[in-house]
Design a protein around this motif. Sequence first.
Motif, mmCIF file in Angstrom:
data_model
loop_
_atom_site.group_PDB
_atom_site.id
_atom_site.type_symbol
_atom_site.label_atom_id
_atom_site.label_comp_id
_atom_site.label_asym_id
_atom_site.label_seq_id
_atom_site.Cartn_x
_atom_site.Cartn_y
_atom_site.Cartn_z
ATOM 1 N N LEU A 103 45.807 45.251 46.298
ATOM 2 C CA LEU A 103 47.161 44.782 46.005
ATOM 3 C C LEU A 103 47.193 43.257 45.854
ATOM 4 C CD1 LEU A 103 50.148 45.783 45.748
ATOM 5 C CD2 LEU A 103 50.387 45.231 48.190
ATOM 6 N N ARG A 104 46.507 42.567 46.752
ATOM 7 C CA ARG A 104 46.458 41.098 46.686
ATOM 8 C C ARG A 104 45.754 40.620 45.419
ATOM 9 N NH1 ARG A 104 44.090 40.131 52.613
ATOM 10 N NH2 ARG A 104 43.601 38.053 51.791
ATOM 11 N N ILE A 105 44.673 41.306 45.056
ATOM 12 C CA ILE A 105 43.945 40.910 43.844
ATOM 13 C C ILE A 105 44.809 41.131 42.609
ATOM 14 C CG2 ILE A 105 41.967 41.465 42.365
ATOM 15 C CD1 ILE A 105 40.408 42.088 44.968
ATOM 16 N N ALA A 106 45.540 42.230 42.579
ATOM 17 C CA ALA A 106 46.420 42.502 41.436
ATOM 18 C C ALA A 106 47.421 41.368 41.253
ATOM 19 C CB ALA A 106 47.152 43.827 41.648
ATOM 20 N N GLN A 107 48.046 40.940 42.346
ATOM 21 C CA GLN A 107 49.029 39.855 42.272
ATOM 22 C C GLN A 107 48.362 38.520 41.945
ATOM 23 O OE1 GLN A 107 52.429 40.706 45.420
ATOM 24 N NE2 GLN A 107 50.447 41.426 46.222
ATOM 25 N N ALA A 108 47.131 38.345 42.419
ATOM 26 C CA ALA A 108 46.396 37.111 42.115
ATOM 27 C C ALA A 108 46.057 37.031 40.625
ATOM 28 C CB ALA A 108 45.120 37.052 42.952
ATOM 29 N N VAL A 109 45.634 38.162 40.047
ATOM 30 C CA VAL A 109 45.346 38.193 38.609
ATOM 31 C C VAL A 109 46.612 37.862 37.818
ATOM 32 C CG1 VAL A 109 44.737 39.691 36.667
ATOM 33 C CG2 VAL A 109 43.421 39.810 38.792
ATOM 34 N N ALA A 110 47.742 38.447 38.231
ATOM 35 C CA ALA A 110 49.000 38.189 37.535
ATOM 36 C C ALA A 110 49.397 36.722 37.636
ATOM 37 C CB ALA A 110 50.096 39.080 38.115
ATOM 38 N N THR A 111 49.189 36.121 38.796
ATOM 39 C CA THR A 111 49.542 34.709 38.998
ATOM 40 C C THR A 111 48.646 33.801 38.173
ATOM 41 O OG1 THR A 111 50.286 35.206 41.248
ATOM 42 C CG2 THR A 111 49.806 32.894 40.736
ATOM 43 N N TRP A 112 47.354 34.112 38.155
ATOM 44 C CA TRP A 112 46.391 33.247 37.447
ATOM 45 C C TRP A 112 46.460 33.424 35.930
ATOM 46 C CZ3 TRP A 112 41.964 34.941 34.665
ATOM 47 C CH2 TRP A 112 41.154 33.903 34.192
ATOM 48 N N LEU A 113 46.465 34.669 35.471
ATOM 49 C CA LEU A 113 46.392 34.946 34.035
ATOM 50 C C LEU A 113 47.760 34.864 33.354
ATOM 51 C CD1 LEU A 113 44.458 35.751 31.746
ATOM 52 C CD2 LEU A 113 44.823 38.149 32.379
ATOM 53 N N LYS A 114 48.819 35.118 34.126
ATOM 54 C CA LYS A 114 50.184 35.148 33.579
ATOM 55 C C LYS A 114 50.290 36.083 32.362
ATOM 56 C CE LYS A 114 51.499 30.575 35.246
ATOM 57 N NZ LYS A 114 50.331 30.491 36.175
ATOM 58 N N PRO A 115 49.834 37.308 32.507
ATOM 59 C CA PRO A 115 49.844 38.254 31.382
ATOM 60 C C PRO A 115 51.203 38.931 31.223
ATOM 61 C CG PRO A 115 48.908 39.312 33.292
ATOM 62 C CD PRO A 115 49.280 37.921 33.727
ATOM 63 N N LYS A 116 51.474 39.393 30.027
ATOM 64 C CA LYS A 116 52.638 40.244 29.797
ATOM 65 C C LYS A 116 52.256 41.713 29.961
ATOM 66 C CE LYS A 116 54.995 37.072 26.627
ATOM 67 N NZ LYS A 116 55.532 36.886 25.244
ATOM 68 N N ARG A 117 51.041 42.064 29.454
ATOM 69 C CA ARG A 117 50.597 43.461 29.512
ATOM 70 C C ARG A 117 49.128 43.510 29.906
ATOM 71 N NH1 ARG A 117 51.268 46.882 24.447
ATOM 72 N NH2 ARG A 117 50.060 45.186 23.513
ATOM 73 N N ILE A 118 48.788 44.449 30.781
ATOM 74 C CA ILE A 118 47.394 44.641 31.206
ATOM 75 C C ILE A 118 47.046 46.117 31.120
ATOM 76 C CG2 ILE A 118 45.928 44.736 33.269
ATOM 77 C CD1 ILE A 118 46.564 41.972 33.915
ATOM 78 N N VAL A 119 45.858 46.408 30.562
ATOM 79 C CA VAL A 119 45.309 47.767 30.523
ATOM 80 C C VAL A 119 44.551 48.025 31.813
ATOM 81 C CG1 VAL A 119 43.619 49.265 29.380
ATOM 82 C CG2 VAL A 119 45.138 47.811 28.003
ATOM 83 N N ILE A 120 44.752 49.204 32.421
ATOM 84 C CA ILE A 120 43.985 49.566 33.617
ATOM 85 C C ILE A 120 43.354 50.943 33.430
ATOM 86 C CG2 ILE A 120 45.441 48.158 35.133
ATOM 87 C CD1 ILE A 120 46.702 50.761 36.176
ATOM 88 N N GLY A 121 42.206 51.123 34.059
ATOM 89 C CA GLY A 121 41.508 52.403 34.047
ATOM 90 C C GLY A 121 40.689 52.528 35.316
ATOM 91 N N CYS A 122 40.012 53.670 35.499
ATOM 92 C CA CYS A 122 39.187 53.850 36.693
ATOM 93 C C CYS A 122 38.079 54.847 36.420
ATOM 94 C CB CYS A 122 40.030 54.320 37.876
ATOM 95 S SG CYS A 122 40.666 56.011 37.733
ATOM 96 N N ASP A 123 37.055 54.809 37.277
ATOM 97 C CA ASP A 123 35.952 55.764 37.171
ATOM 98 C C ASP A 123 36.239 56.986 38.038
ATOM 99 O OD1 ASP A 123 35.366 55.056 39.804
ATOM 100 O OD2 ASP A 123 33.592 53.872 39.305
ATOM 101 N N SER A 124 35.203 57.745 38.384
ATOM 102 C CA SER A 124 35.406 59.039 39.065
ATOM 103 C C SER A 124 35.267 58.968 40.574
ATOM 104 C CB SER A 124 34.380 60.055 38.528
ATOM 105 O OG SER A 124 33.058 59.673 38.901
ATOM 106 N N ARG A 125 35.171 57.786 41.151
ATOM 107 C CA ARG A 125 34.978 57.674 42.595
ATOM 108 C C ARG A 125 36.190 58.212 43.355
ATOM 109 N NH1 ARG A 125 30.701 54.226 44.087
ATOM 110 N NH2 ARG A 125 29.485 53.787 42.197
ATOM 111 N N LEU A 126 35.964 58.609 44.610
ATOM 112 C CA LEU A 126 37.001 59.285 45.386
ATOM 113 C C LEU A 126 38.240 58.412 45.587
ATOM 114 C CD1 LEU A 126 34.768 60.999 48.101
ATOM 115 C CD2 LEU A 126 35.708 62.011 46.014
ATOM 116 N N THR A 127 38.061 57.105 45.677
ATOM 117 C CA THR A 127 39.191 56.203 45.908
ATOM 118 C C THR A 127 39.706 55.555 44.624
ATOM 119 O OG1 THR A 127 37.623 54.404 46.370
ATOM 120 C CG2 THR A 127 38.502 55.621 48.268
ATOM 121 N N SER A 128 39.092 55.854 43.480
ATOM 122 C CA SER A 128 39.408 55.097 42.265
ATOM 123 C C SER A 128 40.836 55.320 41.771
ATOM 124 C CB SER A 128 38.409 55.432 41.161
ATOM 125 O OG SER A 128 37.159 54.839 41.422
#
Length: 455
Positions: free
Chosen positions: A26-51
């Motif tokens: 959660l902290r990293i997500a907000q840090a990326v938003a603060t640093w990059l100042k994006p309007k839209r971000i694509v997200i995806g995940c692999d097959s790990r149990l917590t992904s």
Amino acid sequence: MDELQCFKTYDIRGEVDITINHDIVLRIAQAVATWLKPKRIVIGCDSRLTSEEYKQTLAKGLIRSGVDVIDIGMVGTEEVYFATRLLNADGGIQITASHNPANYNGMKIVREQARPVSNDNGLLEIKALALANDFTPAAQPGNYQRCDHRDAWVEHLMSYITTPLKRPLRVVVNAGNGAAGPAFDAIEKALHKQHAAVEFIKLHFDPDGHFPAGVPNPMLEENRFDTRAAVVLYKADLGIAWDGDFDRCFFFDSHGDFIESYYLVGLLAAWFLEQNPGETIIHDPRLMWNTRQIISQCWGVAVESKTGHAFIKDAMRRENAIYGGEMSGHHYFRSFGYCDSGMIPALLMIQLLNTNQKKLSELIAERIKSFPISGEINITVKNPLAVMKHIETELLPLCLSQSDCDGLSMEFTHWRFNLRSSNTEPLLRLNVESRNDKALMQEKTSMLLSLIESL
């Protein structure tokens, strides 16, 4: 956890509930938003149990920061790269720990046009913001949407098949219970629509974060058995195995023998240069004589780059290179946004066998003989930099040239080596190659290992 030990040189990776958890995501997500100042971000995940759950936490943090989230589901890292470019998003984040053990997870982050984010260009700033953990929710939260990009991705991949696949081939494909299974199923359907004469023998195609067949890391000898055995059992022409997020692929010949990716870089470089004379090829410095000779013979331009996807991608863009390859199994393509892909090399190899009417072992036999290699050897040492400096001083009077492009590279008349320090562990990584003299390569490898041990 306050030190955020999950931050590495090129990405974020840690042991679940020990060095990475929901709060950190959660902290990293907000840090990326603060640093990059994006309007839209694509997200995806692999097959790990917590992904999947980490992906939803990631989305929560981005949306709270006012960022619109485009969720493309369970995918390979290259699909996040592709969708970021396809959708003209301001960045992309893949939840993955690639080939690490099952109890690990992490993130790979890119900005616009899938440009990599590493310690050299933003990852340290993101870490500092995540450590400070001082975030104010946006006045207007972002939106969340799901998007199916896969048809467009597969259509792009099919553009690499430039001649009909008419030669009957049997290919073993091992997804390792990672994200590659469903993705390759879609590729197989597209190939069948083209009436490709290829039969696929599928291993471990069901995504399963328990990794019942072993962690998907074909670089490890113990994780090659299933692919090797299936190639032999089914009398296949080729074996292909992917790591967990399939940004790397590995090949086995018709005897079931694992083929070092070093020789495949030369093979693919020749393929591109035969069709595009004069183009530039990027390679890493760990092993390079075979690659450079092939590029020269094919009238191409060889450019050396420091090891690591962020460095290779920067060099690819700077030189406008058509292709780049690392001995670790990463392959980069200008037509794929200068990004690495684990599926494009698989398709190219199938096409290469289709057009050459030769076995893979026949295509590279002479190259293996001409440039025998030690394979990468990892050595635990207390002070890697001090050991490297001592070896440089010891061998400098005998060498013809040396380079510090990435660690220590030293060339002699008939052999050379590269010695690199690990970014994350007290390790030295040694690679040795020679010109047409396997015994010399083995002798020099033993000499270097003895020298390192004495220090």
